[in-house]
Design an enzyme around this catalytic site. Sequence first.
Site, PDB file in Angstrom:
ATOM      1  N   GLU A 113      39.349  23.681 -52.091  1.00 37.54           N
ATOM      2  CA  GLU A 113      40.231  24.228 -53.123  1.00 37.54           C
ATOM      3  C   GLU A 113      41.169  25.277 -52.535  1.00 37.54           C
ATOM      4  OE1 GLU A 113      36.140  23.858 -55.233  1.00 37.54           O
ATOM      5  OE2 GLU A 113      36.923  23.966 -53.170  1.00 37.54           O
ATOM      6  N   CYS A 171      32.774  26.506 -56.251  1.00 40.72           N
ATOM      7  CA  CYS A 171      31.747  27.523 -56.035  1.00 40.72           C
ATOM      8  C   CYS A 171      32.147  28.831 -56.705  1.00 40.72           C
ATOM      9  CB  CYS A 171      31.496  27.731 -54.552  1.00 40.72           C
ATOM     10  SG  CYS A 171      32.853  28.557 -53.686  1.00 40.72           S
ATOM     11  N   ALA A 204      16.968  -0.608 -31.312  1.00 40.02           N
ATOM     12  CA  ALA A 204      17.640  -1.784 -30.768  1.00 40.02           C
ATOM     13  C   ALA A 204      16.552  -2.742 -30.315  1.00 40.02           C
ATOM     14  CB  ALA A 204      18.544  -1.393 -29.594  1.00 40.02           C
ATOM     15  N   TRP A 224      19.526  -3.767 -20.474  1.00 41.54           N
ATOM     16  CA  TRP A 224      19.928  -3.388 -21.818  1.00 41.54           C
ATOM     17  C   TRP A 224      19.615  -4.541 -22.734  1.00 41.54           C
ATOM     18  CZ3 TRP A 224      20.970   1.493 -22.744  1.00 41.54           C
ATOM     19  CH2 TRP A 224      21.529   2.286 -21.740  1.00 41.54           C
ATOM     20  N   ARG A 228      25.465   8.262 -33.804  1.00 42.22           N
ATOM     21  CA  ARG A 228      25.032   9.599 -33.388  1.00 42.22           C
ATOM     22  C   ARG A 228      26.009  10.673 -33.854  1.00 42.22           C
ATOM     23  NH1 ARG A 228      23.479   8.795 -27.003  1.00 42.22           N
ATOM     24  NH2 ARG A 228      21.432   7.825 -27.286  1.00 42.22           N
ATOM     25  N   LEU A 273      21.767  11.427 -25.089  1.00 45.54           N
ATOM     26  CA  LEU A 273      21.602  11.629 -26.531  1.00 45.54           C
ATOM     27  C   LEU A 273      22.811  12.242 -27.229  1.00 45.54           C
ATOM     28  CD1 LEU A 273      17.881  12.805 -26.915  1.00 45.54           C
ATOM     29  CD2 LEU A 273      18.820  10.494 -26.925  1.00 45.54           C
ATOM     30  N   ARG A 320      29.233  11.155 -27.268  1.00 49.44           N
ATOM     31  CA  ARG A 320      30.242  10.723 -26.280  1.00 49.44           C
ATOM     32  C   ARG A 320      31.443  10.070 -26.933  1.00 49.44           C
ATOM     33  NH1 ARG A 320      26.565   7.945 -21.484  1.00 49.44           N
ATOM     34  NH2 ARG A 320      25.462   9.800 -20.852  1.00 49.44           N
ATOM     35  N   GLU A 351      15.631   8.332 -32.770  1.00 47.50           N
ATOM     36  CA  GLU A 351      15.949   7.189 -31.903  1.00 47.50           C
ATOM     37  C   GLU A 351      14.744   6.596 -31.195  1.00 47.50           C
ATOM     38  OE1 GLU A 351      19.163   7.249 -29.247  1.00 47.50           O
ATOM     39  OE2 GLU A 351      20.664   7.710 -30.773  1.00 47.50           O
ATOM     40  N   GLY A 394       7.519   4.887 -35.667  1.00 43.47           N
ATOM     41  CA  GLY A 394       6.423   4.514 -36.549  1.00 43.47           C
ATOM     42  C   GLY A 394       5.854   5.702 -37.302  1.00 43.47           C
TER      43      GLY A 394
END
Length: 356
Positions: free
Chosen positions: A46, A69, A148, A164, A178, A198, A201, A282, A289
């Site tokens: 605003e 707010c 993956a 990979w 990410r 991690l 990039r 990740e 799990g």
Amino acid sequence: MRVALGLARRPAVPPYPNPWVGCVIVAGARIVGRGWHCGPGTAHAEAAALRAAGRRARGATVYVTLEPCCHFGRTAPCTDALIRAGVRRVVYAMRDPNPLVCGKGDRILRRHGMQVVSGICAREARALNEVYLKFRSSGLPFVSVKAAASLDGKTATRTGRSRWITGAAARRRARRIRAEHQAVLVGIATVLADDPHLGPRARGAGQTWRIVLDSRLRTPPASRVVRSGRCIVACAAGASRGRQARLEALGARVWRFPGRRVPLRRLLARLAGFGIISVLVEGGSEVLGSFIDAGLADRAYWFVSPTLIGSQRALSAVGGAGAAFPSRAPRLRNPRIEAAGDGWLIVGDLKGPGAA
């Protein structure tokens, strides 16, 4: 309002722990001011729109995606700015669940003679701010899990090789995911095996926090997560004080929790208190799990490669205790599929017993 919703997503870096907010000011039939919020300490949407509109805001209508707010924080209340500007009408999409606002902003504007309309495009506004809403309703971050895997659900071969499974296009998409989160969380086994970066990039992306579940503080001081300068290592009560001192000397934050294992819910609550309300988990398999077993995962990003790895000894994407019966297994809600190179990305909300 739809223009305001589009403006809300303008920043390249999420504004967390603040919400996404966009604002449009209309005088007559013309938009005379646009604004959006870029994060803590920056101008609210605003205020930015009022600055762009200048004197043209007097008598105008303001469309904003969140209730204005009415409290002092790092910036002054938006209700005060709207009143000073002489705005005639305020239309907002959804009420702010922040207890410092939550209906108070609406009442202040009405007391000062403004016309106030709420609930316009409310569903879209809630979807836009699902992370903020989860934080405000539960005190916990919004948690996404990412994996993956091959068509048969494997994340590594029987020899332990994982690079990979997916192609370059899928990995680029994963880095963009990410960038949409404040933090990326992995277990110590992943750090020891892969020394992962991690970070997103991605051009224009902010720097994510790296969070490592490491009960015994085995994180190498020379690892890339520590050298990132934005690393939190969560350990158990019995972890070495000497290793903690070495990691902290390199700029890592070490959070110690009672017990022999890091309690996930307590860790998430502390992250939220630290200002991290969006976490991407990740791996590895046991960590994924554990979050799913505990019902702490809100969304899943599942990259599927068109390969069949096979073998009972090959690592599955999800470990943990798992479901005893198919009827008790968490299921994806509202799944959608997109191409990711020669494979696919499946995205869906997690729904199951105890799910967040």
